[in-house]
Design a protein around this motif. Structure first.
Motif, mmCIF file in Angstrom:
data_model
loop_
_atom_site.group_PDB
_atom_site.id
_atom_site.type_symbol
_atom_site.label_atom_id
_atom_site.label_comp_id
_atom_site.label_asym_id
_atom_site.label_seq_id
_atom_site.Cartn_x
_atom_site.Cartn_y
_atom_site.Cartn_z
ATOM 1 N N GLY A 1 0.482 -1.155 -0.088
ATOM 2 C CA GLY A 1 0.091 0.169 -0.034
ATOM 3 C C GLY A 1 0.884 1.390 0.081
ATOM 4 N N ALA A 2 2.538 1.185 0.511
ATOM 5 C CA ALA A 2 2.916 2.259 1.066
ATOM 6 C C ALA A 2 3.568 2.664 -0.664
ATOM 7 C CB ALA A 2 3.612 2.457 2.368
ATOM 8 N N SER A 3 4.350 1.439 -0.865
ATOM 9 C CA SER A 3 4.577 1.741 -1.813
ATOM 10 C C SER A 3 4.944 -0.082 -2.789
ATOM 11 C CB SER A 3 6.790 1.804 -1.813
ATOM 12 O OG SER A 3 7.141 1.955 -2.764
ATOM 13 N N PHE A 4 4.352 0.029 -3.571
ATOM 14 C CA PHE A 4 4.337 -1.515 -4.540
ATOM 15 C C PHE A 4 5.621 -1.354 -5.220
ATOM 16 C CE2 PHE A 4 3.023 -3.292 -8.705
ATOM 17 C CZ PHE A 4 2.439 -4.306 -7.815
ATOM 18 N N THR A 5 6.459 -0.319 -5.845
ATOM 19 C CA THR A 5 7.681 -0.733 -6.129
ATOM 20 C C THR A 5 8.753 -1.981 -5.146
ATOM 21 O OG1 THR A 5 8.498 1.153 -5.169
ATOM 22 C CG2 THR A 5 7.772 1.108 -7.565
ATOM 23 N N ARG A 6 8.481 -1.312 -3.583
ATOM 24 C CA ARG A 6 9.366 -2.214 -2.699
ATOM 25 C C ARG A 6 8.234 -3.745 -2.145
ATOM 26 N NH1 ARG A 6 9.856 2.601 1.711
ATOM 27 N NH2 ARG A 6 10.686 3.984 0.771
ATOM 28 N N CYS A 7 7.589 -3.808 -2.580
ATOM 29 C CA CYS A 7 6.166 -4.546 -2.795
ATOM 30 C C CYS A 7 6.572 -6.052 -3.908
ATOM 31 C CB CYS A 7 4.895 -4.462 -2.450
ATOM 32 S SG CYS A 7 4.112 -5.991 -2.755
ATOM 33 N N THR A 8 6.602 -6.081 -4.842
ATOM 34 C CA THR A 8 7.148 -6.826 -5.729
ATOM 35 C C THR A 8 8.090 -7.767 -6.167
ATOM 36 O OG1 THR A 8 7.127 -4.592 -7.283
ATOM 37 C CG2 THR A 8 5.592 -5.342 -7.964
ATOM 38 N N PRO A 9 9.284 -6.696 -6.206
ATOM 39 C CA PRO A 9 11.124 -7.194 -6.178
ATOM 40 C C PRO A 9 11.333 -8.488 -5.015
ATOM 41 C CG PRO A 9 11.337 -5.151 -5.726
ATOM 42 C CD PRO A 9 9.659 -5.625 -5.409
ATOM 43 N N PRO A 10 10.006 -9.124 -4.082
ATOM 44 C CA PRO A 10 10.867 -10.317 -3.430
ATOM 45 C C PRO A 10 9.930 -11.198 -3.718
ATOM 46 C CG PRO A 10 10.641 -8.519 -1.786
ATOM 47 C CD PRO A 10 9.832 -8.221 -3.115
ATOM 48 N N PHE A 11 8.918 -11.348 -4.482
ATOM 49 C CA PHE A 11 8.261 -12.066 -5.603
ATOM 50 C C PHE A 11 8.804 -12.653 -6.713
ATOM 51 C CE2 PHE A 11 4.447 -10.197 -3.572
ATOM 52 C CZ PHE A 11 4.263 -10.733 -2.317
ATOM 53 N N PHE A 12 9.966 -12.333 -7.300
ATOM 54 C CA PHE A 12 10.733 -12.184 -8.647
ATOM 55 C C PHE A 12 11.514 -13.620 -8.171
ATOM 56 C CE2 PHE A 12 9.550 -8.333 -9.635
ATOM 57 C CZ PHE A 12 8.895 -8.459 -10.894
ATOM 58 N N PRO A 13 12.436 -13.956 -7.319
ATOM 59 C CA PRO A 13 13.302 -14.939 -6.886
ATOM 60 C C PRO A 13 12.824 -16.172 -6.360
ATOM 61 C CG PRO A 13 13.348 -13.558 -5.021
ATOM 62 C CD PRO A 13 12.119 -13.227 -5.941
ATOM 63 N N TYR A 14 13.133 -17.256 -6.957
ATOM 64 C CA TYR A 14 11.522 -18.467 -6.121
ATOM 65 C C TYR A 14 11.958 -18.744 -4.801
ATOM 66 C CZ TYR A 14 13.295 -19.645 -10.868
ATOM 67 O OH TYR A 14 13.087 -19.955 -12.313
ATOM 68 N N SER A 15 12.534 -17.914 -4.361
ATOM 69 C CA SER A 15 12.041 -17.504 -2.429
ATOM 70 C C SER A 15 11.198 -16.782 -2.586
ATOM 71 C CB SER A 15 13.446 -17.605 -1.958
ATOM 72 O OG SER A 15 14.129 -16.672 -1.925
ATOM 73 N N GLY A 16 11.132 -16.110 -3.159
ATOM 74 C CA GLY A 16 10.523 -15.351 -2.944
ATOM 75 C C GLY A 16 8.546 -15.920 -3.431
ATOM 76 N N VAL A 17 8.400 -16.445 -4.047
ATOM 77 C CA VAL A 17 7.039 -16.687 -4.998
ATOM 78 C C VAL A 17 6.830 -16.927 -4.123
ATOM 79 C CG1 VAL A 17 8.114 -18.045 -6.744
ATOM 80 C CG2 VAL A 17 6.195 -17.296 -7.098
ATOM 81 N N ASN A 18 7.292 -17.874 -3.397
ATOM 82 C CA ASN A 18 6.551 -19.248 -2.738
ATOM 83 C C ASN A 18 4.915 -18.350 -1.098
ATOM 84 O OD1 ASN A 18 7.356 -21.502 -3.793
ATOM 85 N ND2 ASN A 18 9.269 -21.278 -2.757
ATOM 86 N N TYR A 19 6.438 -17.400 -0.903
ATOM 87 C CA TYR A 19 5.416 -16.449 -0.125
ATOM 88 C C TYR A 19 3.866 -15.469 -0.558
ATOM 89 C CZ TYR A 19 8.872 -16.529 3.277
ATOM 90 O OH TYR A 19 9.732 -16.728 3.759
ATOM 91 N N LEU A 20 3.606 -16.278 -2.028
ATOM 92 C CA LEU A 20 2.048 -15.948 -2.575
ATOM 93 C C LEU A 20 1.495 -16.856 -2.214
ATOM 94 C CD1 LEU A 20 3.350 -15.367 -6.357
ATOM 95 C CD2 LEU A 20 1.945 -13.727 -4.487
ATOM 96 N N PHE A 21 1.759 -17.582 -1.243
ATOM 97 C CA PHE A 21 0.246 -18.373 -0.905
ATOM 98 C C PHE A 21 -0.216 -18.053 1.204
ATOM 99 C CE2 PHE A 21 2.686 -21.579 -4.200
ATOM 100 C CZ PHE A 21 1.091 -22.692 -4.158
#
Length: 278
Positions: free
Chosen positions: A8-28
């Motif tokens: 909510g505060a900064s979308f650009t700070r939110c998206t990077p961790p979802f790109f690596p294979y470790s971060g994408v798992n947090y979509l669950f």
């Protein structure tokens, strides 16, 4: 809540961790949280229409993510899983198990068994892959080492899910509980593994809370089934530990609230250490 605040505060700070294979798992993670809230809600009975609608709303994204992630494991070649597998990969397993538990509360045993079997089969694959420490097993950054606690979160949740399916804390639930307890003991006997990650507070510390809480809940059902002195002592110890961890993390987060939206996010910067998923 932390992720929602960051987005909510900064979308650009939110998206990077979802790109690596470790971060994408947090979509669950959000779907797991909402399914757990749905199960524990005092305002909604399991067999009501709102419960059913919300279960579909939260469970379908989990299955869609399963198709995406598990599909990559099957189609990317034999070395793909050994390269990208890390402890956060077990979030997908936990998502299936929590969905199975919620379905069992509605009386949908077939759906519950389906999700449970899907989660457990892939847990076995992940466990063997991570246990063998194949290439990529040491790719997890130091800051994210608290997620090693997810090793015993999956069998802990599985014991509760299976209890919901069969209606009792039977032998299978006890076996999963003992596996979770053994993995927990193995990790806490190796404090040096987490020493570097504990030098400075970061939000990854919250990975300690959920696995211990699930283990404590499983110990509660185990104590009710066994009704022995040792089982009750174990239950009290785990419940106390879970409470202390959650309380400590809440205080640390409150005292370090600026770290929720840092200008130089150390976890987001770890994206350069991982390949990007197709």
């Amino acid at each position: 809540m932390t992720r929602a605040t960051r987005c909510g505060a900064s979308f650009t700070r939110c998206t990077p961790p979802f790109f690596p294979y470790s971060g994408v798992n947090y979509l669950f993670a959000p779907w797991i949280s909402w399914l757990l809230l749905l199960e524990s809600s005092p305002f909604m009975a399991p067999k009501t229409v709102p419960y059913l609608v919300l279960w579909w709303l939260f469970a379908v994204p989990v299955v869609m993510l399963d198709v995406k992630i598990y599909g990559q494991w099957f189609t990317k070649g034999k070395r793909f899983l050994s390269t990208v597998a890390n402890p956060t990969s077990q979030m997908s397993v936990i998502g299936n198990l929590v969905g199975a538990q919620a379905a069992a509360h509605m009386g949908w045993k077939e759906s519950a068994v389906c999700l449970f079997s899907l989660g457990m089969v892939h847990y076995l694959v992940l466990f063997v892959t991570l246990y063998q420490r194949l290439s990529g097993g040491d790719r997890l950054p130091v800051l994210l080492r608290p997620v090693f606690f997810l090793f015993f979160a999956a069998p802990g949740v599985a014991s509760l899910a299976w209890e919901s399916i069969v209606g009792s804390f039977d032998i299978a639930s006890k076996m999963l509980f003992f596996l979770s307890l053994f993995l927990f003991t193995s990790l806490i006997c190796r404090p040096t593994l987490f020493r570097r990650s504990m030098r400075r507070f970061n939000v990854a510390w919250w990975a300690y809370s959920f696995p211990v809480t699930m283990l404590a809940l499983a110990s509660t059902d185990y104590a009710q089934e066994v009704k022995g002195t040792i089982s009750h002592i174990l239950m009290l110890c785990l419940l106390a530990l879970s409470f202390l961890i959650c309380l400590s993390l809440t205080l640390f987060t409150f005292l370090n609230s600026k770290m929720l939206l840092p200008d130089n996010d150390p976890i987001a910067n770890l994206v350069i250490q991982f390949p990007v998923a197709d």
